[in-house]
Design an enzyme around this catalytic site. Structure first.
Site, PDB file in Angstrom:
ATOM      1  CG  HIS A 226      -2.113   0.843   0.959  1.00  0.00           C
ATOM      2  ND1 HIS A 226      -2.121   1.908   0.257  1.00  0.00           N
ATOM      3  CD2 HIS A 226      -3.526   0.773   1.567  1.00  0.00           C
ATOM      4  CE1 HIS A 226      -3.345   2.337   0.255  1.00  0.00           C
ATOM      5  NE2 HIS A 226      -4.092   1.753   1.077  1.00  0.00           N
ATOM      6  CG  ASP A 440     -11.634  -5.967 -21.975  1.00  0.00           C
ATOM      7  OD1 ASP A 440     -11.115  -7.071 -21.979  1.00  0.00           O
ATOM      8  OD2 ASP A 440     -12.025  -5.470 -22.722  1.00  0.00           O
TER       9      ASP A 440
END
Length: 503
Positions: A226, A440
């Protein structure tokens, strides 16, 4: 988270309470099969039975699910994917937001894809595109090092990110049948915790596992450090991989480092009183008593929540504002919070990229979210109107100006990066618009895309579909077991108030 979302401000209390939540579900047994470590040829397979706790909401048909699913996952040896071309060898400093102690953790994401569109191997395609993307995002292939003042820097040495290729004896339709939402069946096998990969210093910053399913579908699982980026940042990188996988010559959004833009002023000069940093640390409940459940709110549920608001808020309240207030009330009741002037039961995470005056360039992929306290007493949560809480959530959002952001960064530095809050705190972030749903690789948009887990006191709003294919919001929640039962009851009661009987 991922700030996904993104995502996600992990409290020290939560970290102590749930040290292993990022890698396995609460009801999972420890993995008893062979471990694999980098450099050791130990392909492994395991069959894991998981019976997650069920969603307790009874009235909506798509909310109730009791998944019991066992399947085997066979993994190839882990490998390090390096940039596909030469990259600069340099040291890059992180921002003062990146350097917060509470961001020194790993966050896991899950993306499920439906197969059948082509005969291309997703693991091989993503492996190739990952190396190409790392040419543009070469700091992600580096390693963290600590320098003076316990601050972190990235040594850009091109060692690479961890990649695992796997196959699972399960079909996507079986996973959908048990519910594509946290906790996922056998998640610790879909993102196996490779030995030595989950540390902070001198460890890979990213861990990716691509698991092919029997039906041609696949799971893209990712764990990221993170401190290197937030949910929007990691989604930007994932979309870069996807674009290159689809044949684009380069990512459409050029990455920008510029971490110095979010450093404290010299000298730090906080201009606000930041109640987010009040030293109200409380011990969390025992970790062994914790359960995780995902609550799904369809369009009719969200409409019902908004219709309960006063007229002035009914048409203007956002889904985040209304649902945050709604869940804050339910959680306060579930934990049986005691009203008091020092209580801090609710906090939201706000992205500052679009805030006027912050001047963050497009393509910035570092941490760029700050917390904002919803100054509400449990007495208001429990006894006041939902509209009152919605108004306070909205006030906390609009309070985040560029000066507020500068002030809170200054405060972070003065306090030594520590972000402490009580066990009663509920930190909410919105992962619906981070960019995960657009990733995608050539198989279309993911069926599910978002955080794979959460911690006590931290929840995210995740875009999903209900069983009828309609848009919905999934919210994973972690609570002690008895409190979880009360929480589910409170949600049901708030959504379906008892109507007075006419005499």
């Amino acid at each position: 988270m991922l700030s996904y979302g993104a995502r996600v401000w992990r409290t020290r209390a939560a970290a102590r309470a749930l040290p292993s939540i990022l890698h396995r579900n609460y009801s999972m047994k420890e993995h008893e099969g062979a471990t694999i470590s980098m450099g050791k040829p130990m392909p492994s397979s395991s069959t894991h039975m998981l019976t997650p706790t069920v969603d307790m909401l009874k009235h909506a048909k798509e909310r109730v699910y009791t998944p019991t699913l066992a399947y085997a996952v066979r993994r190839r040896d882990p490998e390090l994917i390096r940039p596909a071309a030469h990259t600069p060898r340099e040291t890059k400093r992180l921002s003062d937001i990146d350097n917060q102690e509470d961001l020194r953790t790993h966050v896991s994401l899950a993306l499920f894809y439906r197969g059948g569109q082509n005969d291309v191997d997703p693991a091989g395609l993503i492996r190739r595109a990952l190396g190409e993307a790392l040419v543009h995002y070469y700091p992600l292939a580096g390693r963290l090092r600590e320098v003076e003042g316990q601050k972190l820097v990235v040594d850009c040495i091109g060692e690479g990110v961890l990649f695992v290729e796997a196959d699972a004896d399960v079909r996507l339709v079986e996973l959908e049948a048990v519910g594509l939402r946290p906790p996922f069946p056998c998640w610790d096998q879909l993102l196996f915790d490779v030995e030595g990969s989950s540390g902070m210093i001198d460890c890979p910053l990213l861990h990716i596992q691509v698991t092919r399913l029997l039906c041609g579908s696949f799971v893209f699982a990712l764990r990221f450090n993170h401190v290197i980026c937030d949910g929007i940042g990691i989604a930007q990188f994932m979309n870069a991989i996807a674009e290159l996988a689809r044949g684009l010559p380069s990512p459409t959004i050029a990455p920008v480092w510029s971490r110095e833009l979010l450093n404290a002023r010299d000298p730090p000069m906080p201009s606000f009183t930041h109640r987010e940093f009040d030293l109200l640390l409380q011990q969390p409940p025992p970790a062994g008593d914790m359960v995780i459940r995902s609550f799904t709110f369809g369009a009719s549920d969200l409409d019902a929540i908004k219709k309960s608001l006063p007229p002035l808020l009914r048409d203007t309240a956002t889904t985040f504002e209304a649902l945050a207030a709604f869940l804050g009330r339910a959680r306060a009741a579930a934990l049986e919070l005691t009203p008091g002037g020092n209580a801090r039961p609710l906090m939201i995470v706000v992205n500052i990229r679009g805030v006027a005056g912050t001047n963050l360039p497009a393509g910035y992929y570092g941490n760029a979210c700050v917390p904002s306290m919803v100054l509400v007493n449990p007495a208001v949560l429990l006894g006041g109107s939902l509209g009152d809480v919605v108004a306070l959530v909205r006030r906390a959002k609009v309070a985040v100006t560029s000066e507020y952001a500068r002030s809170i960064i200054d405060e972070m530095v003065l306090l030594g990066r520590r972000f402490l809050c009580p066990a009663s705190m509920f930190v909410l972030s919105d992962a619906r618009h981070l960019g995960f749903v657009r990733v995608d690789f050539g198989w279309g948009e993911p069926v599910y895309a978002g955080p794979a887990d959460t911690a006590f006191g931290v929840s995210s709003f995740i875009t999903s579909k209900d069983r009828d294919g309609e848009d919905a919001v999934v919210v994973p929640v972690v609570l002690p077991r008895m409190a979880m039962d009360r929480f589910a009851t409170e949600v049901e009661k708030l959504l379906n108030p008892v109507k007075p009987q006419l005499s």
